[in-house]
Design an enzyme around this catalytic site. Structure first.
Site, PDB file in Angstrom:
ATOM      1  N   LYS A  36       0.838  -1.213   0.000  1.00 38.28           N
ATOM      2  CA  LYS A  36       0.000   0.000   0.000  1.00 38.28           C
ATOM      3  C   LYS A  36       0.871   1.262   0.000  1.00 38.28           C
ATOM      4  O   LYS A  36       0.674   2.169  -0.791  1.00 38.28           O
ATOM      5  CB  LYS A  36      -0.936   0.019   1.227  1.00 38.28           C
ATOM      6  CG  LYS A  36      -1.878  -1.174   1.303  1.00 38.28           C
ATOM      7  CD  LYS A  36      -2.811  -1.083   2.490  1.00 38.28           C
ATOM      8  CE  LYS A  36      -2.131  -1.176   3.842  1.00 38.28           C
ATOM      9  NZ  LYS A  36      -1.425  -2.447   4.093  1.00 38.28           N
ATOM     10  N   ARG A  79     -10.059   0.709   8.218  1.00 44.14           N
ATOM     11  CA  ARG A  79      -9.563  -0.640   8.490  1.00 44.14           C
ATOM     12  C   ARG A  79     -10.577  -1.488   9.243  1.00 44.14           C
ATOM     13  O   ARG A  79     -10.303  -2.627   9.570  1.00 44.14           O
ATOM     14  CB  ARG A  79      -8.324  -0.502   9.350  1.00 44.14           C
ATOM     15  CG  ARG A  79      -7.138  -1.309   8.909  1.00 44.14           C
ATOM     16  CD  ARG A  79      -6.042  -0.894   9.851  1.00 44.14           C
ATOM     17  NE  ARG A  79      -4.835  -1.588   9.711  1.00 44.14           N
ATOM     18  CZ  ARG A  79      -3.761  -1.097   9.086  1.00 44.14           C
ATOM     19  NH1 ARG A  79      -3.808   0.058   8.481  1.00 44.14           N
ATOM     20  NH2 ARG A  79      -2.663  -1.787   9.078  1.00 44.14           N
ATOM     21  N   ARG A 106      11.688  -5.507   4.973  1.00 48.32           N
ATOM     22  CA  ARG A 106      11.444  -4.072   4.741  1.00 48.32           C
ATOM     23  C   ARG A 106      12.434  -3.216   5.528  1.00 48.32           C
ATOM     24  O   ARG A 106      12.729  -3.481   6.690  1.00 48.32           O
ATOM     25  CB  ARG A 106      10.027  -3.701   5.144  1.00 48.32           C
ATOM     26  CG  ARG A 106       9.820  -2.187   5.107  1.00 48.32           C
ATOM     27  CD  ARG A 106       8.394  -1.763   5.195  1.00 48.32           C
ATOM     28  NE  ARG A 106       7.675  -2.352   6.294  1.00 48.32           N
ATOM     29  CZ  ARG A 106       6.356  -2.224   6.441  1.00 48.32           C
ATOM     30  NH1 ARG A 106       5.653  -1.565   5.554  1.00 48.32           N
ATOM     31  NH2 ARG A 106       5.765  -2.778   7.465  1.00 48.32           N
ATOM     32  N   ARG A 123      11.130  -1.527  11.037  1.00 52.11           N
ATOM     33  CA  ARG A 123      10.000  -1.177  11.915  1.00 52.11           C
ATOM     34  C   ARG A 123       9.876  -2.186  13.041  1.00 52.11           C
ATOM     35  O   ARG A 123      10.009  -3.385  12.814  1.00 52.11           O
ATOM     36  CB  ARG A 123       8.705  -1.139  11.102  1.00 52.11           C
ATOM     37  CG  ARG A 123       8.301   0.280  10.736  1.00 52.11           C
ATOM     38  CD  ARG A 123       7.165   0.352   9.773  1.00 52.11           C
ATOM     39  NE  ARG A 123       5.978  -0.393  10.168  1.00 52.11           N
ATOM     40  CZ  ARG A 123       4.860  -0.388   9.455  1.00 52.11           C
ATOM     41  NH1 ARG A 123       4.787   0.308   8.345  1.00 52.11           N
ATOM     42  NH2 ARG A 123       3.804  -1.074   9.842  1.00 52.11           N
ATOM     43  N   ARG A 143      -0.685  -9.299  12.935  1.00 52.08           N
ATOM     44  CA  ARG A 143      -1.237  -8.268  12.043  1.00 52.08           C
ATOM     45  C   ARG A 143      -2.051  -8.915  10.928  1.00 52.08           C
ATOM     46  O   ARG A 143      -3.096  -8.399  10.526  1.00 52.08           O
ATOM     47  CB  ARG A 143      -0.103  -7.405  11.467  1.00 52.08           C
ATOM     48  CG  ARG A 143       0.464  -6.449  12.512  1.00 52.08           C
ATOM     49  CD  ARG A 143       1.796  -5.866  12.121  1.00 52.08           C
ATOM     50  NE  ARG A 143       1.748  -5.095  10.893  1.00 52.08           N
ATOM     51  CZ  ARG A 143       2.837  -4.756  10.200  1.00 52.08           C
ATOM     52  NH1 ARG A 143       4.028  -5.110  10.623  1.00 52.08           N
ATOM     53  NH2 ARG A 143       2.715  -4.053   9.102  1.00 52.08           N
TER      54      ARG A 143
HETATM   55  P1  AP5 Z   1       4.830  -1.600   1.914  1.00 47.79           P
HETATM   56  O1  AP5 Z   1       4.505  -0.792   0.696  1.00 47.79           O
HETATM   57  O2  AP5 Z   1       5.548  -0.924   3.029  1.00 47.79           O
HETATM   58  O3  AP5 Z   1       3.521  -2.385   2.407  1.00 47.79           O
HETATM   59  P2  AP5 Z   1       2.233  -1.857   3.156  1.00 47.79           P
HETATM   60  O4  AP5 Z   1       1.051  -2.546   2.545  1.00 47.79           O
HETATM   61  O5  AP5 Z   1       2.198  -0.355   3.179  1.00 47.79           O
HETATM   62  O6  AP5 Z   1       2.525  -2.486   4.570  1.00 47.79           O
HETATM   63  P3  AP5 Z   1       2.387  -1.884   6.030  1.00 47.79           P
HETATM   64  O7  AP5 Z   1       3.115  -2.827   6.923  1.00 47.79           O
HETATM   65  O8  AP5 Z   1       2.816  -0.448   6.089  1.00 47.79           O
HETATM   66  O9  AP5 Z   1       0.886  -1.981   6.218  1.00 47.79           O
HETATM   67  P4  AP5 Z   1       0.130  -2.124   7.516  1.00 47.79           P
HETATM   68  O10 AP5 Z   1      -1.214  -1.863   6.981  1.00 47.79           O
HETATM   69  O11 AP5 Z   1       0.277  -3.368   8.272  1.00 47.79           O
HETATM   70  O12 AP5 Z   1       0.819  -1.023   8.477  1.00 47.79           O
HETATM   71  P5  AP5 Z   1       0.380   0.444   8.877  1.00 47.79           P
HETATM   72  O13 AP5 Z   1       1.599   1.263   8.949  1.00 47.79           O
HETATM   73  O14 AP5 Z   1      -0.767   0.934   8.059  1.00 47.79           O
HETATM   74  O15 AP5 Z   1       5.693  -2.871   1.423  1.00 47.79           O
HETATM   75  C1  AP5 Z   1       6.189  -3.800   2.359  1.00 47.79           C
HETATM   76  C2  AP5 Z   1       7.590  -4.309   1.887  1.00 47.79           C
HETATM   77  O16 AP5 Z   1       7.439  -5.035   0.668  1.00 47.79           O
HETATM   78  C3  AP5 Z   1       8.579  -3.170   1.572  1.00 47.79           C
HETATM   79  O17 AP5 Z   1       9.855  -3.570   1.939  1.00 47.79           O
HETATM   80  C4  AP5 Z   1       8.482  -2.989   0.047  1.00 47.79           C
HETATM   81  O18 AP5 Z   1       9.689  -2.524  -0.472  1.00 47.79           O
HETATM   82  C5  AP5 Z   1       8.178  -4.407  -0.405  1.00 47.79           C
HETATM   83  N1  AP5 Z   1       7.297  -4.442  -1.563  1.00 47.79           N
HETATM   84  C6  AP5 Z   1       6.213  -3.633  -1.797  1.00 47.79           C
HETATM   85  N2  AP5 Z   1       5.609  -3.979  -2.955  1.00 47.79           N
HETATM   86  C7  AP5 Z   1       6.317  -5.042  -3.442  1.00 47.79           C
HETATM   87  C8  AP5 Z   1       6.163  -5.864  -4.606  1.00 47.79           C
HETATM   88  N3  AP5 Z   1       5.151  -5.680  -5.478  1.00 47.79           N
HETATM   89  N4  AP5 Z   1       7.033  -6.890  -4.778  1.00 47.79           N
HETATM   90  C9  AP5 Z   1       8.038  -7.106  -3.871  1.00 47.79           C
HETATM   91  N5  AP5 Z   1       8.240  -6.359  -2.774  1.00 47.79           N
HETATM   92  C10 AP5 Z   1       7.388  -5.342  -2.549  1.00 47.79           C
HETATM   93  O19 AP5 Z   1      -0.203   0.224  10.361  1.00 47.79           O
HETATM   94  C11 AP5 Z   1       0.624  -0.096  11.461  1.00 47.79           C
HETATM   95  C12 AP5 Z   1      -0.227  -0.255  12.716  1.00 47.79           C
HETATM   96  O20 AP5 Z   1      -0.898   1.000  13.020  1.00 47.79           O
HETATM   97  C13 AP5 Z   1      -1.374  -1.284  12.625  1.00 47.79           C
HETATM   98  O21 AP5 Z   1      -0.925  -2.598  12.914  1.00 47.79           O
HETATM   99  C14 AP5 Z   1      -2.349  -0.735  13.692  1.00 47.79           C
HETATM  100  O22 AP5 Z   1      -1.944  -1.073  14.986  1.00 47.79           O
HETATM  101  C15 AP5 Z   1      -2.216   0.780  13.524  1.00 47.79           C
HETATM  102  N6  AP5 Z   1      -3.203   1.334  12.576  1.00 47.79           N
HETATM  103  C16 AP5 Z   1      -2.925   1.932  11.377  1.00 47.79           C
HETATM  104  N7  AP5 Z   1      -4.063   2.308  10.771  1.00 47.79           N
HETATM  105  C17 AP5 Z   1      -5.076   1.957  11.592  1.00 47.79           C
HETATM  106  C18 AP5 Z   1      -6.493   2.055  11.489  1.00 47.79           C
HETATM  107  N8  AP5 Z   1      -7.093   2.604  10.419  1.00 47.79           N
HETATM  108  N9  AP5 Z   1      -7.234   1.561  12.511  1.00 47.79           N
HETATM  109  C19 AP5 Z   1      -6.668   1.018  13.601  1.00 47.79           C
HETATM  110  N10 AP5 Z   1      -5.322   0.867  13.762  1.00 47.79           N
HETATM  111  C20 AP5 Z   1      -4.537   1.340  12.754  1.00 47.79           C
END
Ligand code: AP5
Length: 217
Positions: A13, A87, A126, A159, A170
């Site tokens: 994402k 979410r 990552r 992270r 997660r």
């Molecule tokens: P990346 O692009 O970083 O993936 P992502 O989908 O953004 O993953 P996140 O871990 O950031 O998502 P998340 O939803 O779990 O975390 P968030 O920060 O929102 O890619 C990942 C890796 O893969 C990278 O190394 C990249 O280079 C590689 N990659 C990408 N695309 C690729 C491809 N096509 N092929 C190969 N490699 C690739 O949330 C964190 C925490 O915050 C949650 O657990 C929760 O506690 C809280 N939180 C956040 N939002 C909310 C909400 N709305 N409600 C409640 N709690 C929330």
């Protein structure tokens, strides 16, 4: 344009959002990034969110909805991409209510689909830049100099919630609480399913094909 990007942890994402905002001049609103910023600043919200994030659980809806409503209210007229929000179905309903009160709606929902078996290697590999937020992967998207950001030379970090055990939690949380958001949007909007298991450039091509079509309709 107002876009929602859905997908499991590691679906890409953040990676795709950065490319979308560059191409279409939109604002990137990542709930995870905003929460990490709040934690870094030691705010009340950041302190409340800490234990949920570190265990792989969701931060309570009431905190998130208020935080994102504030961020959205400051967004420019050109629009934004929501990354990581909504979410839960409740968050999605609250978002729809707030938008419709202002005569607005979400224009596109992109659903990045990925197999659970790919997620762990993406997460544990990552690396992120603590200064500019650029995201790399030790195998798939390497920085030019190992361990350093291409943009500003900062030391890349891992992270704290990218360890295997937290990643498993997660993913569980995603299937229980976030996957139903896809069905919610499928019942009232057009959802574009994107195969996010391909390499990042191929995924971007699929995303741009859908958004390009939307921009011309
Ligand atoms: P990346 O692009 O970083 O993936 P992502 O989908 O953004 O993953 P996140 O871990 O950031 O998502 P998340 O939803 O779990 O975390 P968030 O920060 O929102 O890619 C990942 C890796 O893969 C990278 O190394 C990249 O280079 C590689 N990659 C990408 N695309 C690729 C491809 N096509 N092929 C190969 N490699 C690739 O949330 C964190 C925490 O915050 C949650 O657990 C929760 O506690 C809280 N939180 C956040 N939002 C909310 C909400 N709305 N409600 C409640 N709690 C929330």
């Amino acid at each position: 344009m107002r876009i929602v990007l859905l997908g499991a942890p590691g679906a890409g994402k953040g990676t795709q959002c950065k490319r979308i905002v560059e191409k279409y001049g939109l604002l990137h609103l990542s709930s995870g990034d905003i929460l990490r910023q709040q934690r870094a600043e030691g705010t009340e919200l950041g302190k409340k969110a800490q234990s949920y994030m570190d265990s792989g659980a969701l931060v309570p809806d009431e905190l998130i909805v208020e935080m994102m409503a504030d961020a959205i209210s400051k967004a420019p007229a050109g629009g934004y991409v929501l990354d990581g929000f909504p979410r839960t179905v409740n968050q999605a309903q609250e978002l729809d209510k707030a938008l419709s009160a202002d005569g607005q709606k979400i224009d596109a929902v992109l659903n990045l689909e990925i197999d659970d078996s790919i997620v762990a290697s993406r997460m544990t590999g990552r690396r992120s830049c603590p200064q500019c937020g650029a995201v790399y992967h030790i195998e798939n998207l390497k920085s030019q100099v190992e361990g350093k950001c291409d943009k500003d030379g900062a030391e890349l970090i891992q992270r704290p919630d990218d360890g295997l055990e937290v990643v498993e939690n997660r993913l569980k949380t995603y299937h229980q609480q976030t996957r139903p958001v896809v069905d919610y949007y499928k019942s009232n909007s057009t959802v574009y399913d994107i195969d996010a298991g391909k390499d990042a450039d191929e995924v971007s091509a699929l995303v741009f094909a859908e958004l390009g079509e939307l921009a011309t309709t």
